[in-house]
Design an enzyme around this catalytic site. Structure first.
Site, short mmCIF file in Angstrom:
data_model
loop_
_atom_site.label_atom_id
_atom_site.label_comp_id
_atom_site.label_asym_id
_atom_site.label_seq_id
_atom_site.Cartn_x
_atom_site.Cartn_y
_atom_site.Cartn_z
N LEU A 224 0.84 -1.20 0.00
CA LEU A 224 0.00 0.00 0.00
C LEU A 224 0.88 1.25 0.00
O LEU A 224 1.73 1.42 0.88
CB LEU A 224 -0.91 0.01 1.23
CG LEU A 224 -1.82 -1.21 1.42
CD1 LEU A 224 -2.82 -0.95 2.55
CD2 LEU A 224 -2.56 -1.57 0.14
N ALA A 225 0.63 2.10 -0.97
CA ALA A 225 1.48 3.30 -1.08
C ALA A 225 0.70 4.49 -1.62
O ALA A 225 1.28 5.44 -2.14
CB ALA A 225 2.67 3.01 -1.97
N ARG B 5 1.70 14.07 6.82
CA ARG B 5 2.53 14.33 8.00
C ARG B 5 4.01 14.55 7.65
O ARG B 5 4.79 14.98 8.48
CB ARG B 5 2.40 13.17 9.00
CG ARG B 5 1.07 13.18 9.74
CD ARG B 5 0.84 11.88 10.51
NE ARG B 5 0.41 10.79 9.63
CZ ARG B 5 0.19 9.53 10.04
NH1 ARG B 5 0.39 9.21 11.29
NH2 ARG B 5 -0.21 8.61 9.18
N GLN C 120 -5.88 3.54 -6.53
CA GLN C 120 -6.95 3.85 -5.58
C GLN C 120 -7.33 5.31 -5.85
O GLN C 120 -6.56 6.22 -5.54
CB GLN C 120 -6.41 3.68 -4.14
CG GLN C 120 -7.46 3.86 -3.09
CD GLN C 120 -6.86 3.91 -1.68
OE1 GLN C 120 -5.69 4.24 -1.49
NE2 GLN C 120 -7.69 3.63 -0.69
N GLY D 244 -8.79 4.80 2.88
CA GLY D 244 -8.31 3.95 3.96
C GLY D 244 -7.63 2.68 3.47
O GLY D 244 -7.69 2.31 2.30
N GLY E 271 -1.51 1.71 16.00
CA GLY E 271 -2.71 0.98 16.39
C GLY E 271 -2.36 -0.03 17.48
O GLY E 271 -1.26 -0.59 17.48
N LYS F 214 36.23 12.39 -12.44
CA LYS F 214 34.88 12.18 -13.01
C LYS F 214 35.00 11.48 -14.35
O LYS F 214 35.79 11.91 -15.19
CB LYS F 214 34.18 13.54 -13.18
CG LYS F 214 32.75 13.41 -13.60
CD LYS F 214 32.33 14.44 -14.66
CE LYS F 214 32.95 14.20 -16.00
NZ LYS F 214 32.45 15.07 -17.08
N ALA G 12 50.81 17.34 -8.85
CA ALA G 12 49.91 18.21 -8.07
C ALA G 12 49.39 19.35 -8.93
O ALA G 12 50.14 19.94 -9.70
CB ALA G 12 50.66 18.77 -6.87
C1 UD1 Z 1 -1.31 2.30 9.97
C2 UD1 Z 1 -2.27 1.37 10.72
C3 UD1 Z 1 -1.87 1.33 12.19
C4 UD1 Z 1 -0.45 0.84 12.30
C5 UD1 Z 1 0.51 1.67 11.44
C6 UD1 Z 1 1.85 0.99 11.37
C7 UD1 Z 1 -4.50 1.39 9.65
C8 UD1 Z 1 -5.85 1.97 9.69
N1 UD1 Z 1 -3.63 1.86 10.58
O1 UD1 Z 1 -1.43 3.60 10.51
O2 UD1 Z 1 -2.73 0.44 12.90
O3 UD1 Z 1 -0.04 0.85 13.66
O4 UD1 Z 1 0.03 1.81 10.10
O5 UD1 Z 1 2.79 1.76 10.64
O6 UD1 Z 1 -4.23 0.52 8.85
N2 UD1 Z 1 -2.57 3.95 2.36
C9 UD1 Z 1 -3.17 3.75 1.12
N3 UD1 Z 1 -4.43 4.23 0.93
C10 UD1 Z 1 -5.13 4.86 1.92
C11 UD1 Z 1 -4.52 5.05 3.17
C12 UD1 Z 1 -3.24 4.58 3.36
O7 UD1 Z 1 -2.58 3.17 0.21
O8 UD1 Z 1 -6.28 5.24 1.66
C13 UD1 Z 1 -1.18 3.44 2.55
C14 UD1 Z 1 -0.18 4.54 2.89
O9 UD1 Z 1 0.44 5.02 1.70
C15 UD1 Z 1 0.83 3.84 3.80
C16 UD1 Z 1 -0.01 2.74 4.45
O10 UD1 Z 1 -1.18 2.59 3.67
O11 UD1 Z 1 1.88 3.24 3.07
C17 UD1 Z 1 -0.39 3.10 5.90
O12 UD1 Z 1 -1.08 4.34 5.91
P1 UD1 Z 1 -0.75 5.45 6.98
O13 UD1 Z 1 -1.63 6.60 6.71
O14 UD1 Z 1 0.69 5.68 7.08
O15 UD1 Z 1 -1.30 4.70 8.30
P2 UD1 Z 1 -0.76 4.90 9.79
O16 UD1 Z 1 -1.45 6.06 10.39
O17 UD1 Z 1 0.69 4.85 9.83
MG MG Z 2 2.16 4.97 8.34
#
Ligand code: UD1
Ligand code: MG
Length: 469
Positions: free
Chosen positions: A13-14, A20, A87, A92, A160, A354, A383
């Protein structure tokens, strides 16, 4: 329908906004040791199949937001076999997983492992352990539907929380922002890594409802849904150092420090000598062979290989360079991309190289710039030598033959070639090629004026006295 052998679908997931990070760059494109966070995750999952107990094939999907064109380009170039799923709205982590599943034809016994692009330090062996753990035959009471990877961070603040019963069975995951004060006291946290049996994931995903507070579908809610469907749920604890999430610039700096330390220990274990390893900075792809000595304060940029027996002295900055056996570099050397330093060659202080090759035993020991050049075996660059390679529009090459001697403070105006064993007199400006064995001197001839200095001293000191009076 003919069933294919079961496979493992790896979803990274990215697509998150990464707000932040307070950065214009997508979070997963921030670098650790010169490689984007996402690259580290992709690297850890390469060749994973061979480490799995059942050797199932792996299909990787990366979930991105449609606007992340640079991330998509990076994925395509870094891991050609990875599929990209989009996405459209960041609704989420559970929603992101649903987007990844569209277009995948999952079979019930397939495994789906979910990793986060913002959790870059996970090791390949750990990913394999999680996948194998899901299918461990020892737990027969129910099919294990999901394995949640937990961790105990020193400061669990925003992670979490894994809420378990007294027997240690996971009941649910509560996000920090929705946790009660009692739940916030829990130190066992969600790393984000989860492995599902496809049969379980397909059942639980539709049950995950949007959060009232922000409309997001949390993957963490899959646990309660899996319990409702009577799937067995397991947790696996891994060191925090491997699954620390990067959400802020502070996290990024901390993850970089952790990664650097890991690389230093790896190199020390491989027989690299470092007296102050904490001051040496490596790139993700640095190759250091055994019996290399690294003095303090050295920076390695991308694509550097240092072969056995070489010595890199303090304060050297090296990128895109191959350093052959028993070479000596630095102190204060700068090697830029395209550099090859041959066996036992020497590059000394304040020398910049280089796109140049130094053949074995050649030397540039002090204060020089050697760019777009070939230096023959055992040639000696004095030198202050400069290869004048750039005319303001184009770059030109300098060829220096083996055994040639370039006197100090010479300018070699490229394109130019210096023959084998030729000698260039100090302070020469060489604009035409020099033949093998030739001596070339190109500087203004010296003139001498007898007693002239004495006269100047007398006149000037008299004048000064008059002015002071
Ligand atoms: C998330 C977890 C949390 C955990 C933490 C660990 C959830 C709801 N929360 O929180 O329990 O302790 O990671 O690091 O899963 N992303 C998507 N699509 C979205 C939202 C997020 O692809 O709609 C991806 C983000 O790019 C990221 C990952 O999911 O790589 C986690 O999302 P992030 O917003 O960083 O979640 P955390 O608040 O860190
Ligand atoms: Mg995170």
């Amino acid at each position: 329908m003919i069933k294919r052998p079961s496979q493992t679908c790896l979803i990274i997931l990215a697509a998150g906004n990464g707000t932040r990070m307070v950065s214009k760059k997508p979070k997963v494109m921030h670098n650790i040791a010169g490689l984007p966070l996402l690259g580290h995750v992709l690297k850890a999952t390469r060749k994973l199949s061979s480490s799995l107990a059942n050797k199932t094939s792996i299909a990787t999907t990366v979930v991105l937001a449609p606007a992340m064109t640079d991330v998509a380009e990076f994925v395509t170039s870094f891991e050609k076999s990875a599929r990209i799923a989009y996405q459209t709205e960041q609704l989420g982590t559970a929603h992101a997983v649903s987007c990844a599943l569209e277009g995948l034809s999952l079979q019930e016994e397939d495994t789906v492992i979910i990793l986060f692009g913002d959790t870059p330090l996970i090791k390949s062996s750990t990913v394999a352990t999680v996948i194998d753990f899901l299918s461990m035959p020892s737990r027969q009471e129910a099919v294990t539907g999901v394995v949640v990877v937990g961790m105990t961070p020193p400061d669990p603040n925003a992670y979490g929380r894994l809420v378990c019963d007294q027997a240690g069975k996971l009941l649910k995951i509560v996000e920090f922002k929705h946790a009660t004060d009692v739940e916030k006291e829990i130190t066992f946290c969600n790393s984000g890594v989860m492995a599902f049996k496809a049969s379980c994931l397909k059942k639980v995903l539709p049950d995950i409802k949007a959060q009232k507070a922000n409309g997001e579908h949390y993957l963490t809610d899959a646990i309660e849904a899996a319990r409702a469907h009577k799937f067995d749920i397991q947790t696996l604890s891994v060191p925090f150092e491997e699954v620390e999430g990067v959400n802020t610039q502070r996290d990024l700096a901390q993850a970089e420090a952790r990664y650097q330390n890991r690389r230093r220990l790896e190199f020390l274990d491989l027989g690299c000598v470092m007296v102050a390893p904490e001051t040496v900075y490596f790139s993700h792809d640095t190759v250091i062979e055994p019996n290399v000595t690294l003095e303090p304060n050295i920076f390695f940029g991308p694509q550097v290989t240092v072969k056995s027996g070489s010595l890199i002295k303090a304060f050297s900055h090296i990128e895109g360079a191959l350093i052959e056996e028993k070479a000596v570099i630095g102190p204060f050397a700068r090697l830029r991309p395209g550099t090859i330093i041959g066996q036992e060659a020497r590059i000394g202080n304040f020398v910049e190289v280089k796109n140049a090759t130094f053949a074995s035993g050649s030397k540039a020991n002090h204060l020089s710039y050697v760019g777009d050049a070939t230096v023959g075996a055992k040639a000696n660059i004095g030198a202050g030598t400069i290869t004048c390679n750039y005319d303001g529009y184009f770059k030109h090459r300098t060829e220096i033959g083996e055994g040639a001697f370039i006197g100090s403070n010479s300018c070699l105006v490229a394109p130019v070639s210096i023959g084998k064993n030729a000698i260039i007199g100090a302070a020469s400006t060489i604009t035409e090629s020099v033949e093998d064995d030739e001596l070339a001197v190109a500087r203004a001839p010296q003139k001498a004026f007898a007693d002239k200095a004495k006269k100047i001293h007398e006149t000037k000191s008299k004048l000064k006295k008059q002015r002071v009076a």
